[in-house]
Design a protein around this motif. Structure first.
Motif, PDB file in Angstrom:
ATOM      1  N   ASN A  57       0.840  -1.186   0.000  1.00 15.69           N
ATOM      2  CA  ASN A  57       0.000   0.000   0.000  1.00 15.69           C
ATOM      3  C   ASN A  57       0.882   1.244   0.000  1.00 15.69           C
ATOM      4  O   ASN A  57       1.782   1.378   0.816  1.00 15.69           O
ATOM      5  CB  ASN A  57      -0.910  -0.018   1.228  1.00 15.69           C
ATOM      6  CG  ASN A  57      -2.165   0.781   1.014  1.00 15.69           C
ATOM      7  OD1 ASN A  57      -2.339   1.403  -0.021  1.00 15.69           O
ATOM      8  ND2 ASN A  57      -3.046   0.758   1.997  1.00 15.69           N
ATOM      9  N   SER A  58       0.616   2.161  -0.931  1.00  9.49           N
ATOM     10  CA  SER A  58       1.423   3.372  -1.041  1.00  9.49           C
ATOM     11  C   SER A  58       0.621   4.453  -1.748  1.00  9.49           C
ATOM     12  O   SER A  58      -0.450   4.200  -2.308  1.00  9.49           O
ATOM     13  CB  SER A  58       2.697   3.089  -1.833  1.00  9.49           C
ATOM     14  OG  SER A  58       2.380   2.755  -3.172  1.00  9.49           O
ATOM     15  N   ALA A  62      -2.298   4.184  -4.791  1.00  5.53           N
ATOM     16  CA  ALA A  62      -3.574   4.892  -4.730  1.00  5.53           C
ATOM     17  C   ALA A  62      -3.790   5.726  -5.996  1.00  5.53           C
ATOM     18  O   ALA A  62      -4.882   5.734  -6.561  1.00  5.53           O
ATOM     19  CB  ALA A  62      -3.629   5.775  -3.484  1.00  5.53           C
ATOM     20  N   THR A  65      -4.503   3.380  -8.922  1.00  4.80           N
ATOM     21  CA  THR A  65      -5.841   2.810  -8.758  1.00  4.80           C
ATOM     22  C   THR A  65      -6.910   3.821  -9.141  1.00  4.80           C
ATOM     23  O   THR A  65      -7.890   3.482  -9.809  1.00  4.80           O
ATOM     24  CB  THR A  65      -6.044   2.331  -7.313  1.00  4.80           C
ATOM     25  OG1 THR A  65      -5.026   1.384  -6.994  1.00  4.80           O
ATOM     26  CG2 THR A  65      -7.410   1.701  -7.130  1.00  4.80           C
ATOM     27  N   ASN A  90      -5.034   5.564   0.823  1.00  2.04           N
ATOM     28  CA  ASN A  90      -4.492   4.409   1.526  1.00  2.04           C
ATOM     29  C   ASN A  90      -4.372   4.775   2.998  1.00  2.04           C
ATOM     30  O   ASN A  90      -3.886   5.831   3.362  1.00  2.04           O
ATOM     31  CB  ASN A  90      -3.151   3.965   0.934  1.00  2.04           C
ATOM     32  CG  ASN A  90      -2.106   5.050   1.009  1.00  2.04           C
ATOM     33  OD1 ASN A  90      -2.425   6.217   1.065  1.00  2.04           O
ATOM     34  ND2 ASN A  90      -0.849   4.682   1.006  1.00  2.04           N
ATOM     35  N   ALA A  93      -3.274  -0.647   6.054  1.00  2.00           N
ATOM     36  CA  ALA A  93      -3.459  -1.789   5.151  1.00  2.00           C
ATOM     37  C   ALA A  93      -4.758  -1.704   4.369  1.00  2.00           C
ATOM     38  O   ALA A  93      -5.100  -2.617   3.636  1.00  2.00           O
ATOM     39  CB  ALA A  93      -3.436  -3.090   5.954  1.00  2.00           C
ATOM     40  N   LEU A  95      -7.294   0.101   1.579  1.00  2.00           N
ATOM     41  CA  LEU A  95      -7.403   0.960   0.405  1.00  2.00           C
ATOM     42  C   LEU A  95      -8.872   1.341   0.254  1.00  2.00           C
ATOM     43  O   LEU A  95      -9.731   0.481   0.126  1.00  2.00           O
ATOM     44  CB  LEU A  95      -6.914   0.218  -0.843  1.00  2.00           C
ATOM     45  CG  LEU A  95      -6.731   1.051  -2.092  1.00  2.00           C
ATOM     46  CD1 LEU A  95      -5.562   2.014  -1.912  1.00  2.00           C
ATOM     47  CD2 LEU A  95      -6.474   0.164  -3.289  1.00  2.00           C
TER      48      LEU A  95
END
Length: 116
Positions: A57-58, A62, A65, A90, A93, A95
């Motif tokens: 996750n970063s 994001a 996405t 994000n 953990a 999203l």
């Protein structure tokens, strides 16, 4: 009558149904959580959010996405909705995908949140 997604039973023991606005929300959810290649006759259909479960996750994830979700919504549901905004954040953990859209037939605005 539109069948409720995910498939459920109503209080009367019958297939649960939803109104048109709920059906459109269900279609957005199906699009976002379907991986490309899962639909036999539509190999490019899907938003692939389920595949992101295994990605770190970063902020970059994001942003990517957000771009992919907006494109998928416009491609597959553009005749039903106008996408006003897609926000992806994000949080540790988790999203979060927030979709703001207008239903073209009724001009009603909705904001829906999806998480993975």
């Amino acid at each position: 009558m539109n069948v409720k997604f995910t498939y459920q039973f109503s209080g009367q023991g019958r297939t649960a149904s939803t109104d048109n606005d709920g059906h459109i929300r269900d279609m957005i959810e199906q699009l976002l959580f379907t991986n490309p290649g899962e639909r036999l006759n539509r190999p490019s259909f899907g938003g692939a959010l389920n595949q992101l479960v295994f990605q770190p996750n970063s902020d970059e994830l994001a942003a990517t996405t957000q771009f992919l979700v907006q494109g998928a919504l416009q491609q597959w549901l553009g005749d039903l909705i106008e996408v006003n905004a897609v926000q992806v954040t994000n949080d540790d953990a988790l999203l979060k995908v927030i979709v703001a859209y207008t239903v073209r037939t009724t001009q009603q605005n909705f904001i829906e949140q999806f998480t993975r």
